[in-house]
Design a protein around this motif. Structure first.
Motif, short mmCIF file in Angstrom:
data_model
loop_
_atom_site.label_atom_id
_atom_site.label_comp_id
_atom_site.label_asym_id
_atom_site.label_seq_id
_atom_site.Cartn_x
_atom_site.Cartn_y
_atom_site.Cartn_z
N VAL A 113 0.88 -1.17 0.00
CA VAL A 113 0.00 0.00 0.00
C VAL A 113 0.92 1.22 0.00
CG1 VAL A 113 -1.76 1.31 1.26
CG2 VAL A 113 -1.81 -1.20 1.28
N PHE A 114 0.68 2.14 -0.91
CA PHE A 114 1.50 3.35 -0.98
C PHE A 114 0.80 4.50 -0.27
CE2 PHE A 114 2.93 0.95 -4.71
CZ PHE A 114 4.30 0.96 -4.48
N TYR A 115 1.60 5.30 0.40
CA TYR A 115 1.10 6.49 1.08
C TYR A 115 2.09 7.62 0.81
CZ TYR A 115 -0.02 9.80 4.75
OH TYR A 115 -0.35 10.96 5.42
N LEU A 116 1.59 8.78 0.39
CA LEU A 116 2.43 9.94 0.13
C LEU A 116 1.98 11.04 1.08
CD1 LEU A 116 4.59 11.09 -1.87
CD2 LEU A 116 2.66 12.00 -3.18
N GLY A 117 2.90 11.54 1.89
CA GLY A 117 2.51 12.57 2.85
C GLY A 117 3.69 13.38 3.35
N ARG A 118 3.35 14.45 4.07
CA ARG A 118 4.37 15.33 4.67
C ARG A 118 4.69 14.84 6.07
NH1 ARG A 118 6.78 18.83 1.86
NH2 ARG A 118 5.58 19.57 0.13
N LEU A 119 5.87 14.29 6.20
CA LEU A 119 6.35 13.82 7.49
C LEU A 119 6.64 15.03 8.37
CD1 LEU A 119 7.30 11.37 9.19
CD2 LEU A 119 9.55 11.65 8.11
N VAL A 120 6.08 15.00 9.59
CA VAL A 120 6.29 16.09 10.54
C VAL A 120 7.38 15.72 11.53
CG1 VAL A 120 5.22 17.45 12.39
CG2 VAL A 120 3.91 16.90 10.35
N ARG A 121 7.34 14.45 11.98
CA ARG A 121 8.35 14.00 12.94
C ARG A 121 8.36 12.48 13.00
NH1 ARG A 121 4.05 15.45 16.27
NH2 ARG A 121 3.50 13.91 17.84
N ILE A 122 9.43 11.99 13.57
CA ILE A 122 9.53 10.56 13.88
C ILE A 122 9.45 10.46 15.39
CG2 ILE A 122 10.96 8.50 13.71
CD1 ILE A 122 12.21 9.78 11.18
N THR A 145 14.80 11.05 5.91
CA THR A 145 14.63 12.42 6.38
C THR A 145 13.76 12.43 7.62
OG1 THR A 145 13.93 14.65 5.74
CG2 THR A 145 12.62 12.83 4.88
N LYS A 146 13.89 13.49 8.43
CA LYS A 146 13.07 13.62 9.64
C LYS A 146 11.80 14.41 9.38
CE LYS A 146 16.89 13.11 12.76
NZ LYS A 146 17.57 13.51 13.94
N SER A 147 11.75 15.10 8.24
CA SER A 147 10.55 15.85 7.89
C SER A 147 10.54 16.11 6.39
CB SER A 147 10.49 17.17 8.66
OG SER A 147 11.55 18.01 8.27
N GLY A 148 9.36 16.43 5.88
CA GLY A 148 9.21 16.72 4.46
C GLY A 148 8.38 15.67 3.75
N LEU A 149 8.23 15.85 2.46
CA LEU A 149 7.42 14.95 1.65
C LEU A 149 8.13 13.60 1.48
CD1 LEU A 149 4.80 14.76 -0.05
CD2 LEU A 149 6.18 15.46 -2.03
N VAL A 150 7.42 12.52 1.82
CA VAL A 150 7.97 11.18 1.68
C VAL A 150 6.94 10.24 1.06
CG1 VAL A 150 9.63 11.36 3.59
CG2 VAL A 150 7.33 10.47 4.03
N ARG A 151 7.46 9.21 0.43
CA ARG A 151 6.62 8.13 -0.10
C ARG A 151 6.87 6.92 0.78
NH1 ARG A 151 7.64 5.07 -5.69
NH2 ARG A 151 7.38 3.13 -4.62
N VAL A 152 5.79 6.33 1.25
CA VAL A 152 5.88 5.22 2.19
C VAL A 152 5.27 3.97 1.55
CG1 VAL A 152 5.11 4.39 4.45
CG2 VAL A 152 5.74 6.78 4.17
N GLU A 153 5.95 2.85 1.73
CA GLU A 153 5.40 1.56 1.34
C GLU A 153 4.99 0.83 2.61
OE1 GLU A 153 7.91 -0.76 -1.22
OE2 GLU A 153 8.41 0.99 -2.45
N ILE A 154 3.72 0.47 2.67
CA ILE A 154 3.17 -0.23 3.84
C ILE A 154 2.98 -1.69 3.48
CG2 ILE A 154 1.24 -0.39 5.47
CD1 ILE A 154 0.64 2.59 4.69
N ASP A 155 3.43 -2.57 4.36
CA ASP A 155 3.17 -4.01 4.21
C ASP A 155 1.81 -4.27 4.85
OD1 ASP A 155 2.91 -6.76 4.59
OD2 ASP A 155 5.05 -7.04 4.97
N PRO A 156 0.77 -4.53 4.04
CA PRO A 156 -0.57 -4.68 4.60
C PRO A 156 -0.75 -5.91 5.48
CG PRO A 156 -0.61 -5.17 2.25
CD PRO A 156 0.78 -4.69 2.58
N SER A 157 0.12 -6.89 5.34
CA SER A 157 -0.02 -8.08 6.20
C SER A 157 0.64 -7.86 7.56
CB SER A 157 0.58 -9.31 5.52
OG SER A 157 1.98 -9.14 5.36
N GLN A 158 1.64 -6.98 7.61
CA GLN A 158 2.34 -6.70 8.88
C GLN A 158 1.89 -5.40 9.53
OE1 GLN A 158 4.58 -8.91 10.28
NE2 GLN A 158 3.76 -10.18 8.63
N HIS A 159 1.09 -4.61 8.80
CA HIS A 159 0.60 -3.30 9.29
C HIS A 159 1.77 -2.42 9.68
CE1 HIS A 159 -2.54 -6.36 10.58
NE2 HIS A 159 -2.96 -5.84 9.45
#
Length: 167
Positions: A113-122, A145-159
Motif C-alpha cells: 500500500v503506498f502512502y504519500l505525505g508530509r512527514l512532521v516527525r519521527i 529524512t526527519k521531515s518533508g514529503l515522503v513516499r511510504v510503502e506499507i506491508d498490509p499483512s504486517q501493518h
C-alpha cells in the motif's frame, strides 16, 4: 415555583440536553492534523453498517456515530465502499468509532500500500504526518529524512512501513 421545583426542572433540562448530545459517549476525533494513533489497521474484507472485518479475521461493531474519512483530504467517505481498502481504525471497546482510509493494496507479490505525505516527525518507531496519519515503522526500517514529503510503502499483512523514500 419553589426553589426545589426550579432545581428539579433545571436538572431535568440538563439531563435531556446531555442525552440529546450523546453525553457519556465518545467524543469525535478532530480532523485538524492532530496525530491519530490507530487501535487497529488492515484491509477491509467485509463491511456492513453494523460490522466490519479486517484481514479476514478481526471483526468489530460499527458505531452509529462513526467518522469515516480519507486520511489525505479529511473528507467524509462512504463506509460501505471501504471493502478492499487499507484502513486505520479507532476503537471504543470493541466498537469502531472512526475509520481513516489510506488506499488500496497493489496486487503484487508481496502486496503493498503506498502512502504519500508530509512527514512532521519521527516519534520512536512511528512516523507522524501533517494530516494526522501515524504509521508504524517495520523492523530495521529508517527514514531518509526527519521531515518533508515522503513516499511510504506499507506491508498490509504486517501493518508496518517497509520502506520510506523521498519522491
Amino acid at each position: 415555583m419553589t426553589v426545589r421545583g426550579r432545581l428539579h426542572g433545571a436538572l431535568l433540562a440538563t439531563a435531556v440536553l446531555v442525552a440529546a448530545c450523546g453525553g457519556g459517549g465518545v467524543k469525535p476525533i478532530a480532523l485538524d492534523g492532530s496525530p491519530r494513533f490507530p487501535d487497529a489497521e488492515g484491509v477491509v474484507t467485509s463491511v456492513t453498517v453494523k460490522k466490519i472485518t479486517l484481514d479476514g479475521g478481526r471483526t468489530y461493531d460499527v458505531s452509529r456515530k462513526l467518522q469515516s474519512f480519507s486520511t489525505y483530504t479529511m473528507e467524509t467517505v462512504p463506509l460501505l465502499q471501504r471493502k478492499g481498502q487499507y484502513v486505520q481504525i479507532g476503537l471504543h471497546g470493541h466498537t469502531m468509532v472512526w475509520i481513516g482510509t489510506i488506499g488500496a493494496p497493489v496486487p503484487q507479490k508481496p502486496p503493498v500500500v503506498f502512502y504519500l505525505g508530509r512527514l512532521v516527525r519521527i516519534d520512536g518507531s512511528r512516523l507522524v504526518f501533517r494530516d494526522g496519519t501515524v504509521l508504524r515503522l517495520g523492523p530495521s526500517v529508517t527514514s531518509p529524512t526527519k521531515s518533508g514529503l515522503v513516499r511510504v510503502e506499507i506491508d498490509p499483512s504486517q501493518h508496518a512501513v517497509r520502506q520510506v523514500s523521498i519522491p
